[in-house]
Scaffold this motif. Structure first.
Motif: not given
Length: 674
Positions: A588-591, A622-628, A656-660, A664-666
């Motif tokens: 649900i989160f990814r799509n 655990a972050r869905f979005i990585a900041e460089s 970050q696909p792995a966060a899904f 802990q990300a949720y």
């Protein structure tokens, strides 16, 4: 200013029936005018035009005395409206209030003064630096705080069942059962049409309405009286009202009680603004626009508890126009389908007896009638599909045959035709995405006919209003047993931008994300996400709290219209196998959720990170979005001697696909993690 078109001096007639002229009014096939203006409509128009020019000239010169004493057949309010628009806008002398009573209240003067004198005195009090329109609103507001009349009406679950409360709300019925005291029954019966009231279900404010019919006796076992009304505002705050210190407040024992004149400011600040997001001035506009000639009148019932109820006085079931609106995933389609299933299922209808049918043919014996039609509005949808239009047909079988055109009924006209054949049943025209269509283009002249009080009551008499259709020229009216129900996704278009004609003719029912933990008193539906926990080896994910926190952040960063609906997560509750819940949540989160957030914030990843709480998660995994790291990126891209500063370049963000797949990300969305 009412329905009398003679206020304009000369007008184009809708009703072309022959009417004899007299010493006051003159008529032709197409026009009506004051006899004093001439023998032809052309003469009348020329005189009205001269009047308008004269008023505009004096207004530009600021000559209010000449406007005041100018005698002409236009109604007084229109004379001053014209003057307001043509005055010197750099040095205005006329405020946009055209009723003497309102100016007099603001000034504390008598209504016996002329309009010109009241206008001069009013402008003399305008504060320095205030615009004329802003000042006009203040004048109007002063009047509304002192003179607005509004009542409280209680529908109580102690005297009404949940089904009855729902029915009365859906049918716009104001009901007073015998439990009311004699003075309240008398007030309910004798309060004039156009009177405003706010409806309560127990201690909960529900909506603001305006009476559009007189009182008629109830016809069921619960004796009492009922009235029709139109809806002005639905409550936007659904919390319990607790400030019960006056008899007109929600929760007080009074059934029908007027808000005291001295309580109007308290009423506005403590109930009107927080619960309905409106004020007294807006209510005053609504009350002032009321047209008594458009109401369904009924003889007031005497306030006699021993009076015999007339079992044959069944009120006409007027059709309603309603739009369910809200962000994506709040259950608009679900609510609509439940409504269609419960109220508009297919019925077997027998053919009417000879001489009883109301139309051109009736249904065949024991025919099954589908009682609703569904369409979706879009930019190219038009009058031809909805009402009627020309369709090509071949005159023959060969390739060289000519193409002819015939007039065919659209989906709404066909539904109205069915409804006339079965006057005892209710029909529904369902319009999905109603805000995406060009309303003026689609409805055409029907925009007036759909108003409930313009409907044909199907009693065999002429309808209150009928118009000639554009293509066929056929006289047409909308039956009273047809309801028009629309849905609107507020993320696609703001409610504030909706076509004005549609806003005036529809009631609006908000469907917002439901993140209740428990069922509130008076609520009909159970909380959809209450107790929905996704269990994982790394900890439990509370879906309700997670969605609540996401929407709180979206409302701060964007607005309430772009929140995320609970329906995105209800599939989790339907899945009995708890081992599948986390994978479903990740999907649900990814799509669904992430693409929606990208669309809302135009790929502003910084705000998306804030919505998902990534800035509060110490665990980078655990972050869905990585900041460089900008400096590291610059060095790797351009070498060490690039001369660029990190603050002059854009930050880089990646999903970050792995966060899904990380619980802990949720959890970190609503619960800060160490």
């Amino acid at each position: 200013m009412g329905g009398n078109a003679f206020k304009f001096g000369v007008y184009s007639r809708k009703d072309t029936k022959e009417i004899k002229s007299d010493a006051t009014y003159s008529f032709s096939d197409a026009y009506g005018w004051y006899t004093s203006l001439g023998t032809t409509p052309e003469q009348a128009f020329e005189k009205v035009r001269d009047y308008v020019v004269q008023i505009a000239t004096w207004a530009a010169l600021g000559d209010l005395d000449s406007i005041d004493t100018y005698k002409q057949p236009l109604w007084e309010c229109f004379k001053w409206k014209i003057a307001f628009h043509y005055q010197d806008r750099q040095q205005p002398k006329i405020v946009n209030i055209f009723k003497k009573s309102m100016l007099a209240v603001h000034l504390g003067e008598s209504e016996k003064l002329s309009m010109g004198a009241l206008q001069k005195a009013t402008l003399a009090k305008m504060p320095a630096g205030m615009g004329i329109l802003e000042y006009g609103y203040k004048v109007w507001e002063d009047w509304s705080h002192k003179n607005l009349v509004i009542w409280k009406l209680l529908h109580s679950d102690s005297s009404m069942t949940a089904d009855e409360l729902r029915l009365y709300r859906d049918e716009n019925l104001a009901v007073l059962v015998r439990a009311g005291t004699d003075d309240q029954i008398e007030a309910f019966s004798n309060t004039p049409n156009g009177t405003l009231f706010f409806l309560c279900h127990g201690d909960y404010p529900v909506r603001i309405g305006q009476f559009t019919s007189g009182a008629s006796p109830r016809t069921n076992e619960k004796e009492g009286w009922q009235r029709r009304y139109r809806v002005f505002k639905e409550a936007v705050k659904t919390e319990l009202y607790t400030k019960n210190s006056k008899k007109w407040m929600p929760g007080a024992q009074s059934t029908f009680k007027q808000v005291g004149a001295g309580d109007l400011a308290f009423f506005e600040g403590n109930l009107l603004k927080p619960y309905f997001e409106t004020d007294l001035a807006e209510l005053a506009v609504w009350a002032d626009e009321f047209n008594k000639s458009e109401c369904e009148e009924a003889t007031p019932t005497p306030a006699d508890n021993g009076a015999e109820i007339n079992k044959n006085s069944k009120p006409t079931a007027l059709g309603f126009n309603r739009i369910y609106y809200g962000p994506p995933g709040t259950g608009k389609t679900y609510t609509l389908m439940r409504l269609l299933e419960s109220d508009y299922g297919a019925d077997v209808v027998s053919a009417p007896a000879d001489g009883i049918a109301l139309v051109d043919a009736g249904p065949a014996a024991d025919a099954t009638v589908q009682r609703y039609s569904i369409v979706t509005f879009h930019q190219s949808y038009g009058y031809e599909e909805f009402v009627e239009g020309l369709r090509p047909v071949l005159n023959g079988d060969g390739e060289t045959d000519d193409v002819a055109y015939e007039i065919r009924a659209g989906v709404f006209k066909e539904l109205c035709h069915k409804a006339r054949q079965a006057p005892d049943l209710r029909f529904a025209m369902v319009i999905d995405e109603i805000n995406r269509g060009n309303i003026s283009k689609i409805f055409g002249e029907l925009i007036t006919l759909i108003e409930p009080d313009k409907r044909d009551p199907l009693k065999g008499n002429a309808p209150p209003l009928e118009l000639a259709l554009a293509y066929s020229g056929e006289k047409f009216s909308v039956p009273a047993n047809v309801d028009i129900i629309g849905t609107m996704n507020t993320a696609d278009r703001s409610l504030a931008l909706l076509d004005t004609a549609l806003r005036r003719r529809f009631e609006f029912v908000p469907l917002l994300p439901d993140v209740r933990a428990v069922k509130d008193a008076g609520e009909l539906n159970d909380p959809p996400l209450a107790g929905l926990i996704v269990k994982t080896s790394a900890g439990d994910i509370d879906v309700r709290q997670m969605l609540m926190r996401i929407n709180e952040r979206i409302e701060v960063l964007y607005d309430r219209d772009h929140c995320i609906g609970h329906a995105y997560f209800t599939l989790l509750k339907k899945e009995q196998n708890e081992d599948k819940h986390f994978d479903m949540l990740a999907g649900i989160f990814r799509n669904r959720i992430m693409p929606l957030l990208e669309e809302y914030f135009f790929e502003d990843w910084r705000k998306i990170r804030l919505v998902l709480g990534d800035n509060q998660k110490n665990d980078v995994n655990a972050r869905f979005i990585a900041e460089s790291d900008a400096l590291q990126d610059l060095s790797s891209l351009f070498g060490s001697d690039h001369g660029l500063e990190s603050y002059t370049t854009k930050r880089r963000y990646t999903v970050q696909p792995a966060a899904f797949a990380n619980p802990q990300a949720y959890i970190g969305i609503y619960k800060p993690l160490a």
